[in-house]
Write an enzyme that holds these catalytic residues in place. Structure first.
Site, PDB file in Angstrom:
ATOM      1  CB  THR A  43      -5.750  -0.536   5.354  1.00  0.00           C
ATOM      2  OG1 THR A  43      -5.202  -0.780   4.078  1.00  0.00           O
ATOM      3  CG2 THR A  43      -6.719  -1.640   5.719  1.00  0.00           C
ATOM      4  CB  CYS A  44      -5.069   2.694   9.594  1.00  0.00           C
ATOM      5  SG  CYS A  44      -3.639   1.598   9.552  1.00  0.00           S
TER       6      CYS A  44
END
Lengths: 195, 162
Positions: B50-51
């Site tokens: 996600t980062c």
């Protein structure tokens, strides 16, 4: 005083009294790597998705070392200079020679999380030759007394630069650099002669 | 420490950074943010999905719009060392504005009250996912996620607030 003796002994690759060292959980020639670090597991380098799929499983040391001839090397950090440019390539380039000498697996371990380690291993194209394991909270290295405070380099507690030949869990050879920036005794060429 | 919130003064701290000459520096947050409008966003971990795939690209892609609305600095912080942050930054060659800053020992995230224990995922103590807007060190927007989700801490929400 006692730990200074161990450090001097380690530097010259002569063993500190094995029984005492093993009791303290310190890595030294003759000690058993699994019982020096009881209850410690390592995290195989993996992508996050692989982590989710395996429920973030960890690998107990006995699965890595029992019944196997293992060459293991530790380094201060993924994506750092000597580690990337010299230490890992040394083992990647000598993997065939190590296998010819009967080594079952070559392990790289460092105090990094397994995702960073995976990204790094893939970048170095080293995952075929070497198994990368993360010691994310440093417990493996702390137990073996192979930890060093590199806060001055903004890295925190990390591993020394070291290599070892471990036969069915028994440490037969242990090489630890005097300083993590050095790369004199912990490379593949050195340990090939010692196996 | 309670999590930082709107109205608070952004705490000072030292973050690691490889500058344009590839020299490892310690930079002070106040040095970067005083008298300026800054976005400070945090992620749990470099090289995690996600980062890497959503949160960071959002700020990289919207950087020009943020600058057009008066933002002087876009600062990314994560509990990773500066070598890892540098390597991660290199995976975004299109990035012109986001500074990848390392809170290697987690001290700054602790000062913000935004720690998250991800030990069972093999990560240790990390940052929560968040985005702050600070004007001359006063926090004017504080979007802090629960857990690892990505709902309110993106660039769009900050743009809406400007």
């Amino acid at each position: 005083m006692a730990s200074a003796l161990v450090r001097r002994a380690r530097g010259s690759a002569a063993a500190a009294p094995a029984l005492w060292a093993a009791a303290r959980g310190v890595a030294s020639v003759g000690s058993d790597i699994v019982s020096s670090a009881p209850c410690v597991s390592l995290q195989k380098a993996r992508s996050w998705d692989e982590g989710v799929a395996t429920k973030f499983s960890t690998t107990p040391l006995k699965d890595i070392f029992h019944g196997k001839k293992v060459v293991i090397f530790g380094l201060p950090g993924a994506y750092t200079g000597v580690c990337s440019q010299a230490h890992v390539p040394s083992y990647k380039n000598n993997i065939d020679k190590l296998k010819e000498k009967g080594i079952d697996s070559v392990i790289c371990v460092s105090i990094n999380d397994p995702y960073v380690l995976n990204g790094w291993a893939e970048k170095l194209q080293a995952k075929d030759a070497i198994e990368f394991y993360g010691d994310f909270d440093g417990s493996f290295h702390k137990n073996l007394d192979l930890e060093i405070d590199l806060s001055a380099a903004l890295l925190g507690h990390r591993s020394h630069r070291w290599s070892a030949f471990v036969d069915n869990g028994k440490i037969k050879v242990l090489n630890v650099e005097k300083a993590p920036s050095e790369f004199k005794v912990s490379g593949a060429e050195v340990i090939l002669d010692q196996i | 420490m309670a999590p930082v919130g709107v109205g608070d003064t952004l705490p000072d701290g030292q973050l690691g950074w490889f500058d344009a000459d590839d020299k490892l520096q310690q930079v002070s947050v106040h040095g970067l943010a005083a008298s300026k409008k800054v976005v400070l966003f945090g992620v749990p971990g470099a090289f995690t999905p996600t980062c890497s795939n959503q949160h960071v690209p959002g700020f990289i892609n919207q950087a020009e719009q943020l600058k057009a609305k008066g933002v002087d600095e876009i600062l990314l912080v994560s509990v990773n060392d500066a070598f890892v942050m540098k390597a991660w930054a290199k995976t975004y060659p299109e990035n012109n504005h986001v500074k990848f800053l390392a809170d290697g020992l987690g001290t700054y995230i602790k000062a913000l009250g935004l720690e998250l224990d991800l030990s069972e995922k093999g990560l240790g103590i990390r940052s929560r996912r968040f985005a702050l807007l600070a004007d001359n060190l006063k926090v004017t927007v504080a979007n802090i996620e629960e857990g690892g989700q990505f709902t309110i801490s993106g660039a769009e929400e900050i743009l809406k607030a400007l």
